[in-house]
Design an enzyme around this catalytic site. Structure first.
Site, PDB file in Angstrom:
ATOM      1  N   CYS A   7      -5.867   6.535 -12.767  1.00 15.86           N
ATOM      2  CA  CYS A   7      -7.059   5.570 -12.028  1.00 15.86           C
ATOM      3  C   CYS A   7      -6.682   4.865 -10.887  1.00 15.86           C
ATOM      4  O   CYS A   7      -7.841   4.697 -10.280  1.00 15.86           O
ATOM      5  CB  CYS A   7      -7.349   4.524 -13.326  1.00 15.86           C
ATOM      6  SG  CYS A   7      -8.001   5.426 -14.773  1.00 15.86           S
TER       7      CYS A   7
ATOM      8  N   HIS B 125     -11.905  -0.787 -10.035  1.00 14.60           N
ATOM      9  CA  HIS B 125     -11.731   0.392 -11.027  1.00 14.60           C
ATOM     10  C   HIS B 125     -12.863   0.157 -12.127  1.00 14.60           C
ATOM     11  O   HIS B 125     -12.543  -0.773 -12.590  1.00 14.60           O
ATOM     12  CB  HIS B 125     -10.499   0.831 -11.371  1.00 14.60           C
ATOM     13  CG  HIS B 125     -10.253   1.566 -12.384  1.00 14.60           C
ATOM     14  ND1 HIS B 125     -11.055   2.880 -12.418  1.00 14.60           N
ATOM     15  CD2 HIS B 125      -9.681   1.668 -13.685  1.00 14.60           C
ATOM     16  CE1 HIS B 125     -10.674   3.640 -13.620  1.00 14.60           C
ATOM     17  NE2 HIS B 125      -9.934   2.806 -14.443  1.00 14.60           N
TER      18      HIS B 125
ATOM     19  N   ASN C 168     -15.770   5.241 -17.465  1.00 12.57           N
ATOM     20  CA  ASN C 168     -14.526   5.364 -16.553  1.00 12.57           C
ATOM     21  C   ASN C 168     -14.335   6.877 -16.150  1.00 12.57           C
ATOM     22  O   ASN C 168     -13.817   7.637 -17.029  1.00 12.57           O
ATOM     23  CB  ASN C 168     -13.440   4.835 -17.492  1.00 12.57           C
ATOM     24  CG  ASN C 168     -12.235   4.768 -16.826  1.00 12.57           C
ATOM     25  OD1 ASN C 168     -11.899   5.491 -15.786  1.00 12.57           O
ATOM     26  ND2 ASN C 168     -11.154   3.829 -17.453  1.00 12.57           N
TER      27      ASN C 168
END
Length: 337
Positions: free
Chosen positions: A114, A255, A285
């Site tokens: 990520c 993020h 996500n």
């Protein structure tokens, strides 16, 4: 003093056409729309169906290049941040470059999960500042739903697939679009906090593994705690490096891990919700695609204007984290169709 800087010249993003909302998930998992929205802030996510990481990366990269003026010059490097390459070998970036019409140039993958896009952006920035490249395409793309246990109500609810991209060119630090500073870090002692243990070289060698399943394993409380702590600290460090105070940040683009992490980090930094860019409700996500896809959506909805100071921060498995600051350029056209 280095008077050369990497400057953003285009942004692009894309998601697979198939959208899976919470109600669809609730038909096969022990969950509800209310539970997912309250805990994660997600209403729907896009899932790759016959579309690969390379396919998504090519589409996002092409849109960013089109915004930058099509083949705006001899592209020097393609960087692809991904944890889900189309093949274990070779890297996917050379194929992305070839399909975009660029052969003979440097192209390689970056894997920090990520945090991958920020790490790839830092790499592109370093190549430009070091006079090794004049034009770099940085892409974050993942089909992370392929690594998620479809029967796990938490991870199946969190993750979606997508891609986002930025075009960088050599410029000067005082230009809108100039990347100003980075903060990168890692803590490999926490590798088990979030991992896909099976399928790697240790598994193939028959070496001991606590878990050999080829699906994501995540310690939710640990990940939440470390995400808030590291993203907050990293954000403060990168602001110090840039000489910016937090009040001068116009847009905070974290993020898109989950909405509670986003709110906690923003609150600890003293950034109000009106300055936070969040698209997690619609895409979930998307791992390495998370930040560039959020930038693409913010551009398309008019939430980014030339001269805006932008703070980006991320954390991923590893653990690896990274933050960056830049001023937003004047861009025309749509990042996502």
């Amino acid at each position: 003093m280095n008077t050369r800087a990497a400057v953003v010249q285009g942004v692009g993003g894309c998601v697979p056409p198939r959208s899976v909302d919470n109600n669809e998930l609730s038909t096969r998992l022990d969950t509800t729309d209310e539970w997912i929205r309250e805990r994660l802030g997600i209403a729907r996510r896009h899932v790759a169906d016959g579309i690969s990481t390379v396919d998504l990366a090519v589409e996002a990269g092409a849109r960013a290049l089109e915004m930058a003026g099509g083949r705006f010059g001899a592209l020097d490097v393609v960087l692809l941040a991904t944890t889900t390459p189309d093949r274990l070998c070779p890297a996917s970036a050379p194929e992305v470059a070839s399909r975009l019409g660029y052969t003979g140039i440097a192209a390689f993958d970056v894997n920090a999960v990520c945090a991958g896009f920020v790490h790839a952006l830092a790499t592109g920035n370093a190549l430009i500042r070091g006079h090794m490249a004049d034009r770099v395409l940085v892409i974050g793309a993942d089909v992370f739903t392929t690594l998620v246990d479809p029967g796990d109500r938490l991870t199946a609810s969190i993750f979606g697939d997508g891609a986002g991209a930025l075009v960088l060119r050599a410029g000067t630090p005082d230009e809108p679009g100039a990347v100003r500073a980075f903060d990168l870090g890692s803590d490999g002692s926490a590798v088990a906090a979030v991992e896909v243990p099976g399928g790697g070289a240790r598994d193939r060698l028959g070496m001991p593994l606590a878990n050999q399943r080829p699906y994501l394993v995540m310690d939710g409380p640990v990940v939440f705690q470390r995400a808030v702590r590291e993203m907050t600290a990293s954000s403060k460090r990168v602001l110090d490096k840039a000489g910016w105070d937090v009040e001068s940040v116009r847009r905070f683009v974290p993020h898109q891990a989950n909405i509670r992490i986003i709110h906690d980090v923003a609150g600890k930094l003293g950034i109000g919700p009106e300055r936070v860019v969040a698209n997690i409700e619609d895409v979930g996500n998307t791992v390495a695609a998370s930040i560039p896809l959020a930038l693409a959506d913010a551009h398309d909805t008019g939430r980014l204007a030339a001269g805006d100071r932008v703070l980006m921060t991320s954390i991923g498995a590893g653990l690896a984290w990274g933050s960056a600051v830049l001023t937003w350029p004047e861009l025309h056209g749509k990042a996502r169709l």
